[in-house]
Design a protein around this motif. Sequence first.
Motif, PDB file in Angstrom:
ATOM      1  N   LEU A  73     -14.905  -1.079   7.249  1.00  0.00           N
ATOM      2  CA  LEU A  73     -13.825  -1.972   7.685  1.00  0.00           C
ATOM      3  C   LEU A  73     -12.433  -1.387   7.481  1.00  0.00           C
ATOM      4  CD1 LEU A  73     -15.233  -5.375   6.367  1.00  0.00           C
ATOM      5  CD2 LEU A  73     -15.096  -4.619   8.757  1.00  0.00           C
ATOM      6  N   LEU A  74     -12.163  -0.839   6.303  1.00  0.00           N
ATOM      7  CA  LEU A  74     -10.791  -0.434   5.997  1.00  0.00           C
ATOM      8  C   LEU A  74     -10.239   0.647   6.931  1.00  0.00           C
ATOM      9  CD1 LEU A  74     -10.560  -0.559   2.093  1.00  0.00           C
ATOM     10  CD2 LEU A  74      -9.944  -2.276   3.794  1.00  0.00           C
ATOM     11  N   PRO A  75     -11.036   1.664   7.322  1.00  0.00           N
ATOM     12  CA  PRO A  75     -10.487   2.657   8.254  1.00  0.00           C
ATOM     13  C   PRO A  75     -10.079   2.077   9.609  1.00  0.00           C
ATOM     14  CG  PRO A  75     -12.398   3.555   7.140  1.00  0.00           C
ATOM     15  CD  PRO A  75     -12.346   2.093   6.799  1.00  0.00           C
ATOM     16  N   LEU A  76     -10.627   0.907   9.970  1.00  0.00           N
ATOM     17  CA  LEU A  76     -10.238   0.297  11.243  1.00  0.00           C
ATOM     18  C   LEU A  76      -8.771  -0.122  11.232  1.00  0.00           C
ATOM     19  CD1 LEU A  76     -13.368  -1.968  11.914  1.00  0.00           C
ATOM     20  CD2 LEU A  76     -12.897   0.314  12.820  1.00  0.00           C
ATOM     21  N   PHE A  77      -8.238  -0.438  10.039  1.00  0.00           N
ATOM     22  CA  PHE A  77      -6.854  -0.878   9.925  1.00  0.00           C
ATOM     23  C   PHE A  77      -5.917   0.246   9.496  1.00  0.00           C
ATOM     24  CE2 PHE A  77      -9.709  -4.406   8.816  1.00  0.00           C
ATOM     25  CZ  PHE A  77      -9.348  -5.326   9.796  1.00  0.00           C
ATOM     26  N   ALA A  78      -6.475   1.376   9.094  1.00  0.00           N
ATOM     27  CA  ALA A  78      -5.660   2.457   8.546  1.00  0.00           C
ATOM     28  C   ALA A  78      -4.630   3.009   9.532  1.00  0.00           C
ATOM     29  CB  ALA A  78      -6.564   3.578   8.036  1.00  0.00           C
ATOM     30  N   PRO A  79      -5.002   3.294  10.810  1.00  0.00           N
ATOM     31  CA  PRO A  79      -3.990   3.835  11.722  1.00  0.00           C
ATOM     32  C   PRO A  79      -2.780   2.911  11.879  1.00  0.00           C
ATOM     33  CG  PRO A  79      -6.194   4.129  12.629  1.00  0.00           C
ATOM     34  CD  PRO A  79      -6.333   3.249  11.437  1.00  0.00           C
ATOM     35  N   LYS A  80      -3.021   1.605  11.985  1.00  0.00           N
ATOM     36  CA  LYS A  80      -1.914   0.654  12.127  1.00  0.00           C
ATOM     37  C   LYS A  80      -1.078   0.612  10.854  1.00  0.00           C
ATOM     38  CE  LYS A  80       0.242  -2.527  14.508  1.00  0.00           C
ATOM     39  NZ  LYS A  80       0.937  -2.199  15.781  1.00  0.00           N
ATOM     40  N   MET A  81      -1.733   0.693   9.697  1.00  0.00           N
ATOM     41  CA  MET A  81      -1.017   0.679   8.421  1.00  0.00           C
ATOM     42  C   MET A  81      -0.063   1.860   8.315  1.00  0.00           C
ATOM     43  SD  MET A  81      -2.618   0.926   4.549  1.00  0.00           S
ATOM     44  CE  MET A  81      -3.212   2.609   4.855  1.00  0.00           C
ATOM     45  N   TYR A  82      -0.559   3.051   8.667  1.00  0.00           N
ATOM     46  CA  TYR A  82       0.298   4.232   8.589  1.00  0.00           C
ATOM     47  C   TYR A  82       1.393   4.192   9.650  1.00  0.00           C
ATOM     48  CZ  TYR A  82      -2.694   6.527   5.156  1.00  0.00           C
ATOM     49  OH  TYR A  82      -3.366   6.858   4.002  1.00  0.00           O
ATOM     50  N   GLN A  83       1.084   3.589  10.792  1.00  0.00           N
ATOM     51  CA  GLN A  83       2.079   3.479  11.858  1.00  0.00           C
ATOM     52  C   GLN A  83       3.233   2.556  11.443  1.00  0.00           C
ATOM     53  OE1 GLN A  83       0.466   2.146  15.612  1.00  0.00           O
ATOM     54  NE2 GLN A  83       2.487   1.685  16.455  1.00  0.00           N
ATOM     55  N   VAL A  84       2.914   1.455  10.768  1.00  0.00           N
ATOM     56  CA  VAL A  84       3.931   0.464  10.390  1.00  0.00           C
ATOM     57  C   VAL A  84       4.692   0.898   9.139  1.00  0.00           C
ATOM     58  CG1 VAL A  84       4.290  -1.908   9.600  1.00  0.00           C
ATOM     59  CG2 VAL A  84       2.693  -1.440  11.471  1.00  0.00           C
ATOM     60  N   LEU A  85       3.967   1.329   8.105  1.00  0.00           N
ATOM     61  CA  LEU A  85       4.588   1.634   6.821  1.00  0.00           C
ATOM     62  C   LEU A  85       4.958   3.103   6.660  1.00  0.00           C
ATOM     63  CD1 LEU A  85       2.329  -0.485   4.408  1.00  0.00           C
ATOM     64  CD2 LEU A  85       4.561  -1.102   5.363  1.00  0.00           C
ATOM     65  N   GLY A  86       4.307   3.975   7.413  1.00  0.00           N
ATOM     66  CA  GLY A  86       4.477   5.402   7.188  1.00  0.00           C
ATOM     67  C   GLY A  86       3.582   5.873   6.056  1.00  0.00           C
ATOM     68  N   TYR A  87       3.353   7.171   5.985  1.00  0.00           N
ATOM     69  CA  TYR A  87       2.426   7.707   4.988  1.00  0.00           C
ATOM     70  C   TYR A  87       2.920   7.466   3.566  1.00  0.00           C
ATOM     71  CZ  TYR A  87      -0.522  10.060   8.417  1.00  0.00           C
ATOM     72  OH  TYR A  87      -1.401  10.320   9.454  1.00  0.00           O
ATOM     73  N   GLY A  88       4.205   7.597   3.333  1.00  0.00           N
ATOM     74  CA  GLY A  88       4.725   7.465   1.979  1.00  0.00           C
ATOM     75  C   GLY A  88       4.541   6.077   1.397  1.00  0.00           C
ATOM     76  N   TRP A  89       5.049   5.060   2.105  1.00  0.00           N
ATOM     77  CA  TRP A  89       4.964   3.697   1.583  1.00  0.00           C
ATOM     78  C   TRP A  89       3.531   3.163   1.605  1.00  0.00           C
ATOM     79  CZ3 TRP A  89       8.293   2.071  -1.584  1.00  0.00           C
ATOM     80  CH2 TRP A  89       9.646   2.400  -1.465  1.00  0.00           C
ATOM     81  N   ALA A  90       2.769   3.506   2.632  1.00  0.00           N
ATOM     82  CA  ALA A  90       1.384   3.033   2.712  1.00  0.00           C
ATOM     83  C   ALA A  90       0.575   3.537   1.523  1.00  0.00           C
ATOM     84  CB  ALA A  90       0.742   3.477   4.022  1.00  0.00           C
ATOM     85  N   ASN A  91       0.686   4.826   1.224  1.00  0.00           N
ATOM     86  CA  ASN A  91      -0.054   5.379   0.088  1.00  0.00           C
ATOM     87  C   ASN A  91       0.469   4.865  -1.252  1.00  0.00           C
ATOM     88  OD1 ASN A  91      -1.605   6.803   1.884  1.00  0.00           O
ATOM     89  ND2 ASN A  91      -1.289   8.790   0.933  1.00  0.00           N
ATOM     90  N   SER A  92       1.757   4.568  -1.324  1.00  0.00           N
ATOM     91  CA  SER A  92       2.310   3.996  -2.556  1.00  0.00           C
ATOM     92  C   SER A  92       1.738   2.611  -2.810  1.00  0.00           C
ATOM     93  CB  SER A  92       3.834   3.935  -2.480  1.00  0.00           C
ATOM     94  OG  SER A  92       4.395   5.238  -2.387  1.00  0.00           O
ATOM     95  N   VAL A  93       1.567   1.815  -1.744  1.00  0.00           N
ATOM     96  CA  VAL A  93       0.955   0.494  -1.877  1.00  0.00           C
ATOM     97  C   VAL A  93      -0.492   0.618  -2.347  1.00  0.00           C
ATOM     98  CG1 VAL A  93       0.166  -1.543  -0.594  1.00  0.00           C
ATOM     99  CG2 VAL A  93       2.464  -0.630  -0.211  1.00  0.00           C
ATOM    100  N   LEU A  94      -1.244   1.566  -1.765  1.00  0.00           N
ATOM    101  CA  LEU A  94      -2.637   1.774  -2.167  1.00  0.00           C
ATOM    102  C   LEU A  94      -2.726   2.224  -3.623  1.00  0.00           C
ATOM    103  CD1 LEU A  94      -4.029   3.589   1.026  1.00  0.00           C
ATOM    104  CD2 LEU A  94      -4.404   1.212   0.342  1.00  0.00           C
ATOM    105  N   ALA A  95      -1.805   3.091  -4.040  1.00  0.00           N
ATOM    106  CA  ALA A  95      -1.809   3.558  -5.430  1.00  0.00           C
ATOM    107  C   ALA A  95      -1.532   2.403  -6.388  1.00  0.00           C
ATOM    108  CB  ALA A  95      -0.763   4.662  -5.609  1.00  0.00           C
ATOM    109  N   SER A  96      -0.590   1.528  -6.026  1.00  0.00           N
ATOM    110  CA  SER A  96      -0.290   0.370  -6.876  1.00  0.00           C
ATOM    111  C   SER A  96      -1.494  -0.559  -6.978  1.00  0.00           C
ATOM    112  CB  SER A  96       0.915  -0.395  -6.307  1.00  0.00           C
ATOM    113  OG  SER A  96       2.064   0.439  -6.256  1.00  0.00           O
ATOM    114  N   ALA A  97      -2.184  -0.755  -5.855  1.00  0.00           N
ATOM    115  CA  ALA A  97      -3.385  -1.596  -5.872  1.00  0.00           C
ATOM    116  C   ALA A  97      -4.452  -0.988  -6.769  1.00  0.00           C
ATOM    117  CB  ALA A  97      -3.917  -1.773  -4.450  1.00  0.00           C
ATOM    118  N   GLY A  98      -4.562   0.338  -6.754  1.00  0.00           N
ATOM    119  CA  GLY A  98      -5.536   1.008  -7.606  1.00  0.00           C
ATOM    120  C   GLY A  98      -5.262   0.785  -9.081  1.00  0.00           C
TER     121      GLY A  98
END
Length: 468
Positions: free
Chosen positions: A420-445
């Motif tokens: 499921l998660l990879p289905l939303f990944a392209p849109k996530m990176y498109q909206v947030l960009g690689y930097g902010w998207a990965n920062s959000v994932l790191a915080s969730a971790g």
Amino acid sequence: MAQSDDNIQLEGASTSKPTTAIDHPPANFLQPFDPENPLDWPLSRKWLVTDIISATGLNRIMVSTILAPALPAIAKEMAMSSTEEMMALSIYLLATAFGPLVIGPLSEVYGRQLILHASSVWFLVWNIVCGCAETKGTLLAARFLAGFGASAVYSLAGGVLNDIWRPEQRGKSLGVYLLIPLLGAAIGPILGGVIVANTTWRWIFWSTSIFQALMMGVSVFSFQETYAPEILRRRARRLNIPLEKRSMMNFTKALTRPVRFLLFHPIIQVSVLLSAFDYGILYITLSTFSSLWTSVYHQSVQISGLHYIACSLGEVIGSQVGGFLMDRLYMRPRRHTRPEARLPLEGFSMAIAALGLVFYGWAAHYKLYWVVVDVAVTIMMVGLQMFGMPVSGYIIDSYGEHTSSAMASLQFGRSLSAFLLPLFAPKMYQVLGYGWANSVLASAGLLMLGLVWVLWRYGPQWREKLVV
């Protein structure tokens, strides 16, 4: 401790408390040593069985990613929509969520050997059908059924490792087992790109089928039964000891066990959330990594596939370091020799994964030199791999001879997340960009570490009340 419904008394074969319907000394493992007891096998035989399971996992995991470079060619030939194109890749992962729920319990009824060989034949047949498919419907259906057969390794591996290795050796054995399959996810896109560039996409399936047939030939002659209750049943039959027939009630109870674990066992529920997050981040990276190099760095498809070496390198390093640290934490100090002793490694590994995620995200955001991005991804993969291993070790330690069913429950969450998660990944990176998207994932971790504390605090109480 766990209450088991198995029919034969085991001595020293599991950490679970068994019950017995047949109490005849010749049908029991002898103490303190019995050459038929998998825990007493010579190290050479243990490593052979571990290596066979590991090599089996290589092909089945590689097939999950090898199709990625061929998707444009397949979509064009079969007139697929963008959604159908993505489904051709991800439906395999969906099957690996449901397959273990059936295959894991069956291995606790009929033994590991029969189920491994049967699932290998099933996978081979449907993988060949994928290569011969003339319509997208046939390809998608065959891909799902191939994934169903391939999923056996996810539940069988944990069971086999529990069968033959003692708890103080679990980290090392898990690290060695993971060494080969972890290469599969990275080798897949590389081989797929080479095959597509030089021949038809159908050879992706035909070449992996040839490899699968060779592996089947090796495993038929080399893989021995490891499940203690099945070994004892065979011994009893040799000695003409009457055995209680497998009842439909016990069969039904076995088949429903993974679902019951998911619904009623807090240990499984918390572990599933941890593992699902870990797998989700892993497959978000694997599914989007190639597009980073083709769309942002404007590299060719074949060159983009080579960057997956960084992913594989991180996972291999993480598996070996993680296995070593798991055993050290388990054995020192001795008073902590319990399954929860493995959990402190979770905090250390998630810190590494979060650091790598942020490093990778902002390196890609600012389009730094490709080596910097690959180093960041390697660090992230080291952390993710080390984060996933203690959870698996904890489940193996806690569920004893029902490890395959417990691992099936764990794999259900992992595979659904990976699907499921990879289905939303392209849109996530498109909206947030690689930097902010990965920062959000790191915080969730980092927030997920609260669940690790829950296992540490309440795990011993939950284990005492386990009913399987």
